[in-house]
Design an enzyme around this catalytic site. Structure first.
Site, PDB file in Angstrom:
ATOM      1  CG  PHE A  29      50.232  27.805  73.895  1.00 50.10           C
ATOM      2  CD1 PHE A  29      50.915  27.052  74.832  1.00 50.10           C
ATOM      3  CD2 PHE A  29      50.657  29.094  73.652  1.00 50.10           C
ATOM      4  CE1 PHE A  29      51.985  27.584  75.532  1.00 50.10           C
ATOM      5  CE2 PHE A  29      51.730  29.643  74.348  1.00 50.10           C
ATOM      6  CZ  PHE A  29      52.393  28.881  75.285  1.00 50.10           C
ATOM      7  NE  ARG A  83      41.363  19.959  71.578  1.00 41.98           N
ATOM      8  CZ  ARG A  83      40.253  19.949  70.834  1.00 41.98           C
ATOM      9  NH1 ARG A  83      39.147  20.501  71.292  1.00 41.98           N
ATOM     10  NH2 ARG A  83      40.233  19.374  69.661  1.00 41.98           N
ATOM     11  CD  GLU A  96      63.138  24.336  80.146  1.00 40.66           C
ATOM     12  OE1 GLU A  96      64.346  24.346  80.394  1.00 40.66           O
ATOM     13  OE2 GLU A  96      62.646  24.788  79.102  1.00 40.66           O
TER      14      GLU A  96
END
Length: 135
Positions: free
Chosen positions: A85, A87, A59
Site C-alpha cells: 500500500f 498512497r 488477486e
C-alpha cells in the site's frame, strides 16, 4: 478473446466483482485491466480504502490474466499475494493493470499496479498462480 468470453471470465468472479464494484475493462493473455469507483463501503475505520480492497484488485486482475493465458490447458489458483500500500485513497477511480513477470509450466507470477485518477501509484502487488490441469 471476444466480448462473450470476457463476460464469462467476469462471471467467474461475480461475487467479489459485485461486492466491491470491480469492473473488468480489458483481458488479453498479456494484460488485464480492472477498475472501480471508490465508495465509503470500501473504507476502513479511518476513512481510507481498506487494504483488503487493494489485495482483491491485485488477486483478481492477476487471476483473470493468468486464466486467459492458460486457456483450455487448465485453471489457475492463487498461492501467494504480496500487496504493498503506497498512497492513501479516499475518493475517485482506481485502475489496476496486471502484466506477467513469469509464465511457466506449473506456475505464473504477475505484477499488478493500481493507479488513481491522477495516475499516481497507490498500490502494487505480485501474485503467484498455480496452473492446475483440467479435471
Amino acid at each position: 478473446m471476444d466480448m462473450a468470453d470476457m463476460a464469462d471470465m467476469a462471471d467467474m468472479h461475480a461475487g467479489l466483482l459485485k461486492l466491491i464494484g470491480l469492473r473488468v475493462d480489458l483481458i488479453t493473455p498479456d494484460r488485464a485491466e480492472v477498475s472501480l469507483t471508490v465508495t465509503p463501503d470500501l473504507f476502513q475505520p479511518a476513512g481510507l480504502v481498506h487494504g483488503g480492497v487493494f489485495c482483491a484488485i491485485v488477486e483478481t486482475a492477476a487471476s483473470i490474466g493468468g486464466a486467459i493465458w492458460l486457456g483450455d490447458r487448465g485453471q489457475v489458483v492463487g498461492v501467494a499475494n504480496h500487496t504493498d500500500f503506497i498512497r492513501a485513497v479516499r475518493e475517485g477511480e482506481l485502475k489496476g493493470v496486471a502484466t506477467p513477470i513469469h509464465r511457466g509450466r506449473s506456475q505464473q507470477l504477475w505484477l499488478v499496479e493500481i493507479h488513481d485518477e491522477q495516475k499516481r501509484l497507490v498500490a502494487r502487488g505480485e501474485v503467484r498462480l498455480q496452473n492446475l490441469e483440467p479435471r
